[in-house]
Motif scaffolding. Structure first.
Motif, mmCIF file in Angstrom:
data_model
loop_
_atom_site.group_PDB
_atom_site.id
_atom_site.type_symbol
_atom_site.label_atom_id
_atom_site.label_comp_id
_atom_site.label_asym_id
_atom_site.label_seq_id
_atom_site.Cartn_x
_atom_site.Cartn_y
_atom_site.Cartn_z
ATOM 1 N N GLY A 122 0.815 -1.215 0.000
ATOM 2 C CA GLY A 122 0.000 0.000 0.000
ATOM 3 C C GLY A 122 0.844 1.260 0.000
ATOM 4 N N ILE A 123 1.977 1.222 0.712
ATOM 5 C CA ILE A 123 2.879 2.379 0.742
ATOM 6 C C ILE A 123 3.449 2.637 -0.638
ATOM 7 N N PHE A 124 3.903 1.572 -1.311
ATOM 8 C CA PHE A 124 4.430 1.719 -2.668
ATOM 9 C C PHE A 124 3.369 2.296 -3.604
ATOM 10 N N VAL A 125 2.148 1.769 -3.522
ATOM 11 C CA VAL A 125 1.067 2.246 -4.394
ATOM 12 C C VAL A 125 0.743 3.703 -4.102
ATOM 13 N N LEU A 126 0.677 4.064 -2.812
ATOM 14 C CA LEU A 126 0.346 5.424 -2.420
ATOM 15 C C LEU A 126 1.383 6.415 -2.926
ATOM 16 N N PHE A 127 2.658 6.140 -2.666
ATOM 17 C CA PHE A 127 3.703 7.048 -3.117
ATOM 18 C C PHE A 127 3.785 7.084 -4.637
ATOM 19 N N GLY A 128 3.566 5.930 -5.281
ATOM 20 C CA GLY A 128 3.569 5.909 -6.740
ATOM 21 C C GLY A 128 2.467 6.774 -7.324
ATOM 22 N N ALA A 129 1.269 6.700 -6.713
ATOM 23 C CA ALA A 129 0.144 7.516 -7.180
ATOM 24 C C ALA A 129 0.423 9.000 -6.962
ATOM 25 N N CYS A 170 11.107 12.464 -7.304
ATOM 26 C CA CYS A 170 11.623 11.096 -7.184
ATOM 27 C C CYS A 170 12.477 10.933 -5.929
ATOM 28 N N ILE A 171 13.254 11.967 -5.598
ATOM 29 C CA ILE A 171 14.046 11.920 -4.367
ATOM 30 C C ILE A 171 13.127 11.817 -3.153
ATOM 31 N N ILE A 172 12.057 12.629 -3.167
ATOM 32 C CA ILE A 172 11.088 12.579 -2.070
ATOM 33 C C ILE A 172 10.439 11.204 -2.003
ATOM 34 N N LEU A 173 10.156 10.609 -3.183
ATOM 35 C CA LEU A 173 9.563 9.274 -3.221
ATOM 36 C C LEU A 173 10.472 8.243 -2.571
ATOM 37 N N ILE A 174 11.752 8.264 -2.940
ATOM 38 C CA ILE A 174 12.694 7.281 -2.400
ATOM 39 C C ILE A 174 12.855 7.463 -0.890
ATOM 40 N N VAL A 175 13.025 8.717 -0.462
ATOM 41 C CA VAL A 175 13.169 8.991 0.970
ATOM 42 C C VAL A 175 11.907 8.580 1.720
ATOM 43 N N GLY A 176 10.740 8.863 1.126
ATOM 44 C CA GLY A 176 9.477 8.511 1.779
ATOM 45 C C GLY A 176 9.303 7.011 1.925
ATOM 46 N N ILE A 177 9.646 6.259 0.870
ATOM 47 C CA ILE A 177 9.518 4.803 0.932
ATOM 48 C C ILE A 177 10.473 4.217 1.959
ATOM 49 N N LEU A 178 11.734 4.682 1.933
ATOM 50 C CA LEU A 178 12.709 4.179 2.905
ATOM 51 C C LEU A 178 12.288 4.520 4.329
ATOM 52 N N GLY A 179 11.763 5.749 4.496
ATOM 53 C CA GLY A 179 11.295 6.149 5.820
ATOM 54 C C GLY A 179 10.112 5.312 6.284
ATOM 55 N N SER A 180 9.176 5.028 5.378
ATOM 56 C CA SER A 180 8.012 4.225 5.751
ATOM 57 C C SER A 180 8.417 2.795 6.088
ATOM 58 N N ILE A 181 9.388 2.242 5.346
ATOM 59 C CA ILE A 181 9.876 0.893 5.645
ATOM 60 C C ILE A 181 10.519 0.867 7.029
ATOM 61 N N TRP A 182 11.234 1.940 7.360
ATOM 62 C CA TRP A 182 11.880 2.018 8.673
ATOM 63 C C TRP A 182 10.828 2.066 9.783
ATOM 64 N N PHE A 183 9.749 2.840 9.556
ATOM 65 C CA PHE A 183 8.685 2.924 10.556
ATOM 66 C C PHE A 183 7.955 1.586 10.701
ATOM 67 N N VAL A 184 7.747 0.889 9.575
ATOM 68 C CA VAL A 184 7.141 -0.433 9.650
ATOM 69 C C VAL A 184 8.037 -1.380 10.442
ATOM 70 N N LYS A 185 9.343 -1.253 10.219
ATOM 71 C CA LYS A 185 10.303 -2.079 10.953
ATOM 72 C C LYS A 185 10.207 -1.822 12.451
ATOM 73 N N LEU A 186 9.973 -0.572 12.846
ATOM 74 C CA LEU A 186 9.808 -0.257 14.267
ATOM 75 C C LEU A 186 8.608 -0.996 14.859
ATOM 76 N N ALA A 187 7.553 -1.153 14.036
ATOM 77 C CA ALA A 187 6.368 -1.866 14.516
ATOM 78 C C ALA A 187 6.572 -3.374 14.488
ATOM 79 N N VAL A 188 7.365 -3.850 13.523
ATOM 80 C CA VAL A 188 7.569 -5.284 13.366
ATOM 81 C C VAL A 188 8.453 -5.856 14.469
ATOM 82 N N THR A 189 9.494 -5.125 14.853
ATOM 83 C CA THR A 189 10.467 -5.648 15.819
ATOM 84 C C THR A 189 9.826 -6.091 17.136
ATOM 85 N N PRO A 190 8.959 -5.276 17.769
ATOM 86 C CA PRO A 190 8.317 -5.744 19.009
ATOM 87 C C PRO A 190 7.440 -6.978 18.785
ATOM 88 N N LEU A 191 6.787 -7.054 17.624
ATOM 89 C CA LEU A 191 5.961 -8.227 17.340
ATOM 90 C C LEU A 191 6.814 -9.479 17.181
#
Length: 254
Positions: A21-28, A175-196
């Motif tokens: 969903g993050i990829f689709v959102l940023f792509g759109a 495109c720079i904002i897209l790449i930074v946004g995707i990497l940032g969102s993956i990092w935030f997802v990782k923050l949620a995944v680690t405790p789980l």
């Protein structure tokens, strides 16, 4: 079925749709922003060049009144040759009140498309001239058309190049904002995944009675929902660990 080792526990499927969903959102966002940017810049630059061409045609028309009245065609030719040196202006020709071409900048001769066109037209019109390219032609009447008409051809290739350069810089930034946004969102997802992942490892260890002591202490000490779930699961299994007992599933720090 063999149970996984606690240190091999990974949350792979839970956030798969989230990442997609993050990829689709940023792509759109990138696609819509880029499309709007290209259309806006293209429209503004095209209007600007058409306006400049119309002003040049009007200047030539105003400057050529006396020249036409004196029938000094050599001076008229010299006048329009100077304006062709302006960037994006590829050709100029002047027609008389009868439609005759009095002066032009075409080499070696006037194209058939120009000869067959309306010599009195002043509205912008797109033309494609063989061997020359695509153009937008604007006109300006001389003495309200009584003395003739000035026609100026603007090179569309130059306009398109300007549009590509202007929009290219914007798309590069997007495109720079897209790449930074995707990497940032993956990092935030990782923050949620680690405790789980820690919770899942703890549950597996709890079920096998051989969980890691450090992980157990870490997960039970949490004061969030993960800690509450760990203490609840410990309570459901009897409230005991390999290292002691937990009296209440909600006894963690607030």
């Amino acid at each position: 079925m063999t149970q996984p080792e606690p240190h091999d526990i990974r949350i792979r499927k839970l956030f798969r749709k989230t990442r997609f969903g993050i990829f689709v959102l940023f792509g759109a966002i990138v696609f819509s922003t880029s499309t709007l940017s290209i259309r806006t810049v293209s429209s503004q630059l095209s209007e600007e060049y058409e306006s400049n061409s119309a002003n040049i045609a009007k200047n030539i028309a105003d400057s050529s009144v006396d020249i036409l009245l004196n029938r000094n065609l050599a001076t008229l030719q010299s006048l329009i040759d100077q304006f062709v040196e302006i960037q994006s202006i590829r050709y100029i020709y002047i027609t008389s009140d009868t439609g005759e071409i009095l002066a032009h900048t075409f080499v070696p001769g006037v194209p058939a498309v120009i000869r067959e066109s309306d010599p009195f037209a002043t509205e912008p019109v797109e033309r494609s001239l063989s061997g020359m390219g695509d153009f937008v032609e604007v006109g300006s009447p001389i003495l309200a058309g009584v003395a003739g008409t000035v026609h100026v051809g603007m090179d569309l290739d130059v306009v398109r190049l300007k549009i590509q350069r202007a929009t290219g810089q914007q798309i590069y930034l997007i495109c720079i904002i897209l790449i930074v946004g995707i990497l940032g969102s993956i990092w935030f997802v990782k923050l949620a995944v680690t405790p789980l992942e820690d919770l899942l490892a703890y549950v597996v260890g709890l079920a096998r009675r051989d969980g890691d002591e450090a992980t157990e202490a870490k997960i039970l000490a949490r004061d969030d929902e993960i800690g509450e779930m760990a203490r609840l699961m410990l309570h459901a299994t009897g409230g005991e660990t390999r290292h002691g007992a937990v009296s209440d599933p909600g006894s963690g720090a607030d």
